[in-house]
Design an enzyme around this catalytic site. Structure first.
Site, PDB file in Angstrom:
ATOM      1  N   VAL A  83       0.828  -1.211   0.000  1.00 52.20           N
ATOM      2  CA  VAL A  83       0.000   0.000   0.000  1.00 52.20           C
ATOM      3  C   VAL A  83       0.859   1.257   0.000  1.00 52.20           C
ATOM      4  O   VAL A  83       0.673   2.162  -0.809  1.00 52.20           O
ATOM      5  CB  VAL A  83      -0.946   0.004   1.222  1.00 52.20           C
ATOM      6  CG1 VAL A  83      -1.721   1.315   1.289  1.00 52.20           C
ATOM      7  CG2 VAL A  83      -1.909  -1.169   1.154  1.00 52.20           C
ATOM      8  N   THR A 106      -6.772  -0.780   7.276  1.00 50.73           N
ATOM      9  CA  THR A 106      -8.142  -1.232   7.471  1.00 50.73           C
ATOM     10  C   THR A 106      -8.411  -1.525   8.941  1.00 50.73           C
ATOM     11  O   THR A 106      -7.677  -2.281   9.578  1.00 50.73           O
ATOM     12  CB  THR A 106      -8.407  -2.498   6.641  1.00 50.73           C
ATOM     13  OG1 THR A 106      -8.157  -2.205   5.270  1.00 50.73           O
ATOM     14  CG2 THR A 106      -9.845  -2.960   6.803  1.00 50.73           C
ATOM     15  N   CYS A 132      -6.867  -8.695   3.036  1.00 45.81           N
ATOM     16  CA  CYS A 132      -8.090  -7.876   3.063  1.00 45.81           C
ATOM     17  C   CYS A 132      -9.340  -8.731   3.254  1.00 45.81           C
ATOM     18  O   CYS A 132      -9.918  -8.776   4.323  1.00 45.81           O
ATOM     19  CB  CYS A 132      -8.198  -7.058   1.776  1.00 45.81           C
ATOM     20  SG  CYS A 132      -7.044  -5.680   1.692  1.00 45.81           S
ATOM     21  N   ARG A 165       0.721 -13.428   2.087  1.00 45.23           N
ATOM     22  CA  ARG A 165       0.080 -13.152   3.369  1.00 45.23           C
ATOM     23  C   ARG A 165      -1.284 -13.829   3.468  1.00 45.23           C
ATOM     24  O   ARG A 165      -2.137 -13.661   2.618  1.00 45.23           O
ATOM     25  CB  ARG A 165      -0.083 -11.640   3.574  1.00 45.23           C
ATOM     26  CG  ARG A 165       1.220 -10.891   3.822  1.00 45.23           C
ATOM     27  CD  ARG A 165       0.997  -9.405   3.908  1.00 45.23           C
ATOM     28  NE  ARG A 165       0.523  -8.851   2.638  1.00 45.23           N
ATOM     29  CZ  ARG A 165       0.128  -7.595   2.481  1.00 45.23           C
ATOM     30  NH1 ARG A 165       0.113  -6.776   3.513  1.00 45.23           N
ATOM     31  NH2 ARG A 165      -0.268  -7.166   1.303  1.00 45.23           N
TER      32      ARG A 165
END
Length: 426
Positions: free
Chosen positions: A14, A126, A266, A337
């Site tokens: 990110v 998040t 996510c 991940r």
């Protein structure tokens, strides 16, 4: 906005693309605690493959005092002159699926040590609604000695990076923004709007922006869980799930979700953040957790189906050699991940099988450190009793998978892209 200097904390999937983008218009300091990561970036090497060497070298500077551009560092003192700080650290879950906010606390402490009056701290990680103001702000106040919304301010702009996606890059994804006061919200929005060509959406509060992010992936998780359940049902019926989805997809408002292993940082994580907060408030989220349970069970389901097919083909399971194609959480990226392919491997190992993981995208050392598994980058020369097409990397579409088969071997296509497979035979 020429007096702006931005510090971006966390240079992973990110943070790095965002830092590179802002560096085309602003003076940016990219901060990461991993010294090896900083050394690589300063040579134009991005192990995540999100930013090309040319793109990096085009914006890199060797000093934070030069104008527009990116200076990468693991030294906190290089952040002192920044007046905007953007935190892009990961927010994982623990083995009991509870949110782990430690990276946010640590990064907030780092920023608190350099925070000055008038500075703005923006979080992109998040979280569930309330984390920014209720968990992170107190850390900033404690370490800095400054007062929230008087001396410093915060914002929240959820990341929407899609690893491996070269079409929907950070500048081409509409950005949700927010601030701790209406005026700060406008300033945060203007900052992002100056580089995001897709535009921005200014949410009325930070909690609204936090909630918007966490439900985006929860919605996808539930939809994928639905088609995963359909796949189980149709398998019992002897009906091809891909054929059913293709037929149903001819209706204009049918949503094109496909079955598969749902991992990653996510979709496989965010629903637990929302569920945790709901449970703290006394509400048990049935649909969200049901979808997560089903998707979390898919690794074991795939393993059991493979074993069933092997037995039906009179293949001795104990000692059988199995090739697993792909171990990343999604295709065409090196990100491992929270990959659910590991669940398939671990379950099959309990049957005494010998697993070979082949993935041209991964760093074998990272796979070993993260999961204790051996992975290879080069095409195997031997033949196997079973082949599991777990991740649809583009490289796998260019090779003849049947070349890895022993005479009676079975093939299991998790992604359903290899063509018609009946009872494990292509």
């Amino acid at each position: 906005m020429t007096d702006i200097k931005i510090g971006i904390i966390g240079l992973g999937y990110v943070g790095l693309p965002l830092a590179r983008l802002f560096a085309t218009s602003y003076n940016v300091v990219g901060f990461d605690i991993k010294e090896e990561r900083i050394k690589d970036l300063n040579q134009g090497i991005d192990s995540t493959l999100e930013v090309s060497k040319e793109e990096l070298l085009d914006v890199l500077h060797d000093s934070s005092d030069i104008g527009n551009g990116l200076y990468c560092s693991n030294k906190t003192e290089d952040l002192v002159d920044c007046n905007y700080y953007i935190i892009t650290v990961p927010t994982p879950i623990d083995k009991n699926n509870r949110p782990v906010l430690t990276p946010l606390y640590k990064s907030s402490e780092t920023i608190g040590g350099v925070l000055k009056k008038g500075d703005i701290v923006i979080y992109e990680s998040t979280v569930y609604p309330g984390v920014t103001e209720e968990e992170c702000v107190p850390v900033l106040e404690r370490v800095s000695g400054l007062t929230f919304n008087e001396d410093f301010f915060v914002g929240y702009s959820p990341e929407r990076i899609n690893p491996g996606d070269k079409l929907h890059t950070v500048d081409k994804i509409l950005k949700v923004t927010s601030g701790s006061t209406p005026e700060i919200g406008k300033r945060v929005d203007a900052l992002y709007a100056s580089v995001i060509t897709a535009g921005t959406h200014l949410a009325p509060t930070i909690k609204v922006a936090e909630a918007a992010k966490v439900i985006e992936n929860s919605q996808r998780d539930i939809n994928i869980a639905f088609v995963n359940e359909l796949a189980k049902i149709f398998n019992l019926m002897g009906v091809d799930t891909q054929d059913v989805l293709a037929a149903a997809g001819t209706k204009w408002n049918f949503l094109p979700f496909k079955p598969g292993l749902v991992g990653g940082h996510c979709i496989g994580v965010d629903p637990y953040y929302l569920a945790q907060k709901a449970q703290e408030l006394g509400y048990h989220p049935e649909i969200i957790l049901a979808g997560r349970r089903l998707n979390d069970s898919m690794g074991a389901y795939v393993a059991s189906e493979v074993v069933k097919l092997m037995l039906q083909s009179d293949i001795k399971v104990n000692g059988a050699k199995i090739l697993v194609l792909g171990i990343t959480f999604k295709e065409n990226c090196p990100d491992v991940r929270n990959t659910k392919v590991v669940d398939v491997v671990k379950d099959l190992e309990e049957y005494g099988t010998k697993i070979t993981v082949f993935d041209p995208w991964v760093n074998p050392e990272e796979v070993k450190n993260e999961y204790g598994l051996d992975a290879i980058n080069k095409t195997p020369k031997e033949k196997f009793d079973a082949i599991i097409h777990a991740v649809a990397h583009k490289e796998f579409s260019d090779i003849d998978i049947t070349a890895f088969k022993k005479e009676n071997a079975i093939i299991y296509d998790v992604k359903g892209v290899l063509g018609t497979i009946v009872n494990g035979k292509l």
